[in-house]
Write a protein that holds these residues in place. Structure first.
Motif, PDB file in Angstrom:
ATOM      1  N   ILE A  68      -7.366  -5.577 -11.525  1.00 52.42           N
ATOM      2  CA  ILE A  68      -7.800  -4.427 -12.325  1.00 52.42           C
ATOM      3  C   ILE A  68      -7.510  -3.140 -11.553  1.00 52.42           C
ATOM      4  CG2 ILE A  68      -9.741  -3.298 -13.473  1.00 52.42           C
ATOM      5  CD1 ILE A  68      -9.033  -5.976 -14.721  1.00 52.42           C
ATOM      6  N   ALA A  69      -6.689  -2.276 -12.129  1.00 54.08           N
ATOM      7  CA  ALA A  69      -6.342  -1.018 -11.457  1.00 54.08           C
ATOM      8  C   ALA A  69      -7.597  -0.198 -11.166  1.00 54.08           C
ATOM      9  CB  ALA A  69      -5.377  -0.213 -12.327  1.00 54.08           C
ATOM     10  N   PHE A  70      -7.700   0.296  -9.931  1.00 54.83           N
ATOM     11  CA  PHE A  70      -8.880   1.052  -9.520  1.00 54.83           C
ATOM     12  C   PHE A  70      -8.882   2.435 -10.156  1.00 54.83           C
ATOM     13  CE2 PHE A  70     -11.055   3.938  -6.503  1.00 54.83           C
ATOM     14  CZ  PHE A  70     -12.305   3.346  -6.522  1.00 54.83           C
ATOM     15  N   ASN A  71     -10.006   2.766 -10.776  1.00 55.97           N
ATOM     16  CA  ASN A  71     -10.204   4.068 -11.409  1.00 55.97           C
ATOM     17  C   ASN A  71     -11.377   4.740 -10.702  1.00 55.97           C
ATOM     18  OD1 ASN A  71     -11.454   6.061 -13.254  1.00 55.97           O
ATOM     19  ND2 ASN A  71      -9.889   5.384 -14.717  1.00 55.97           N
ATOM     20  N   GLU A  72     -11.092   5.754  -9.918  1.00 58.65           N
ATOM     21  CA  GLU A  72     -12.124   6.379  -9.084  1.00 58.65           C
ATOM     22  C   GLU A  72     -13.289   6.930  -9.901  1.00 58.65           C
ATOM     23  OE1 GLU A  72     -12.416  10.439  -6.524  1.00 58.65           O
ATOM     24  OE2 GLU A  72     -10.846   9.042  -5.870  1.00 58.65           O
TER      25      GLU A  72
END
Length: 421
Positions: free
Chosen positions: A220-224
């Motif tokens: 899962i792409a990290f979303n700050e």
């Protein structure tokens, strides 16, 4: 004509149960003395074969071989040494063949992950070209649980148990102090490209509010912004936030959060510390006091809290590897097959080495919750039986007792070869 000898080697990052596989190999070979001569183990993995440093396991007592089943790490030594393609690196493969011929080795059992299965497959191909057929069997091993085809990988169940127990205990610690002290705890676990270990930690959260509250997966792409909102929400709701993050967590563009800028022995990106990175992010953006920990070698060496299922399966694939070799099978790897029964049960299957060499299996999206921060019920059903059961080592004076091997080397017959290391 002398009986053919067997060569066994351990490869890559070790586990708390890889020696159980070694135990399965050696004990099964000893039960088949009419067909197998000596069992040699590579001193420090495949490097031992290249250097002709072969451990004669017949010098080890029955008691010490049995003790391997409850001994962590690589009892014969492992290595991170990848043999390149036959076209680019034929010299090393030729050296292996020379050593195998010199010591009448006709069985090669390589215990490791995808790179190791690739090596075993290449040796099987070259042996046929050289007119000195060698039966090559791969033995699955990796804490990352990312080998394809097999339902799970020996070594994973125990590290999964360790991280689930650890985040539960650490979560209770943080919860007891969060009113006036630490509010965010971050635990980093292994998993470069696949989040199986991080996902297994989610087993500890059986009820709302239980740790871990957030899991960061490589899949899962990290979303700050999304991450920080979740942290703030958990602290507000539960008083604290416990986070498990895979070392391979990455942004949408594929860059690792913890990219240290270097490469390891296999050409993989060298990762830094993602736990302190996230902890500092929380401190800078939200102002919460934090603590972080990196499970590192502790998670894969923790034989004192190994999964009973994992120990049993690790031994079984070692045993099966010898049985496959004696049955005339070649260039295959034993697999663990989950049976479709209501109560968890499993058996041994097989897969061609060509189908598993250098192939990684990521966690399926259906195992991860919609918000990307937890595991689904389907994931729980997959993970739960793999951490089941306890298989404690014997203790003396309050400490676990492990195998102590002589590791006596056989006499060399060839000129020295000093290329590795």
């Amino acid at each position: 004509m002398p009986k053919a000898n067997l060569f066994y080697a351990q490869s890559g990052g070790v586990t708390s149960v890889i020696n159980a596989s070694a135990c399965g190999v050696i004990e099964t070979a000893r039960q088949n003395k009419d067909q197998i001569g000596k069992v040699y183990a590579g001193m420090n993995g495949i490097i031992g074969a290249l250097r002709e440093e072969l451990i004669d396991t017949s010098k080890e007592t029955t008691k010490q071989i049995a003790a391997l089943k409850h001994t962590p790490a690589g009892a014969f030594g492992s290595c991170r040494y990848k043999l390149k393609s036959l076209d680019d690196n034929r010299e090393e493969y030729q050296r292996l063949m020379e050593v195998f011929k010199a010591h009448n080795i006709r069985y090669f059992l390589y215990n490791g992950g995808g790179d190791s299965q690739d090596t075993a497959h290449k040796v099987s191909q070259l042996s046929l070209q050289e007119g000195f057929p060698i039966t090559c069997i791969g033995i699955p091993k990796t804490v990352d649980n990312d080998l394809p085809v097999t339902d799970n990988c020996p070594g994973f169940g125990s590290v999964a148990k360790y991280v689930a127990v650890s985040i539960r205990e650490a979560g209770l610690d943080v919860a007891s102090m969060c009113e006036s002290s630490t509010k965010v705890f971050v635990m980093e676990v292994m998993g470069r490209h696949a989040g199986w270990i991080a996902g297994a930690a989610g087993l500890a959260a059986e009820e709302e509010g239980d740790s871990p509250h957030i899991i960061i997966f490589p899949e899962i792409a990290f979303n700050e912004a999304k991450f920080l909102r979740k942290v703030k929400s958990c602290v507000k709701k539960f008083g604290y936030c416990a986070i498990v993050v895979s070392e391979g967590a990455r942004y949408r563009n594929g860059q690792f959060l913890a990219d240290a800028g270097g490469k390891d022995a296999f050409g993989h990106t060298q990762l830094g510390g993602v736990a302190p990175f996230l902890a500092d992010l929380v401190k800078q953006k939200l102002g919460y006091k934090y603590h972080w920990a990196v499970a590192d070698y502790l998670q894969r060496a923790a034989r004192h809290i190994a999964s009973g299922t994992d120990v049993e399966q690790a031994y079984a694939v070692g045993k099966a590897a010898v049985e496959f070799a004696l049955a005339g099978k070649n260039a295959v790897m034993p697999t663990i097959v989950r049976k479709g029964t209501k109560r968890y049960s499993w058996g041994i299957g097989e897969v061609p080495l060509a189908d598993v060499a250098n192939v990684e299996k990521a966690m399926p999206r259906k195992f991860i919750t919609t918000d990307g921060f937890g595991i689904t019920d389907e994931a729980r059903q997959y993970f739960a039986p793999l951490i089941a059961g306890e298989d404690y080592p014997p203790y003396r004076n309050g400490l676990p007792q492990y195998a102590k091997l002589k590791k006596q080397l056989v006499s060399k017959k060839l000129p020295a070869w000093n290329k590795p290391g």
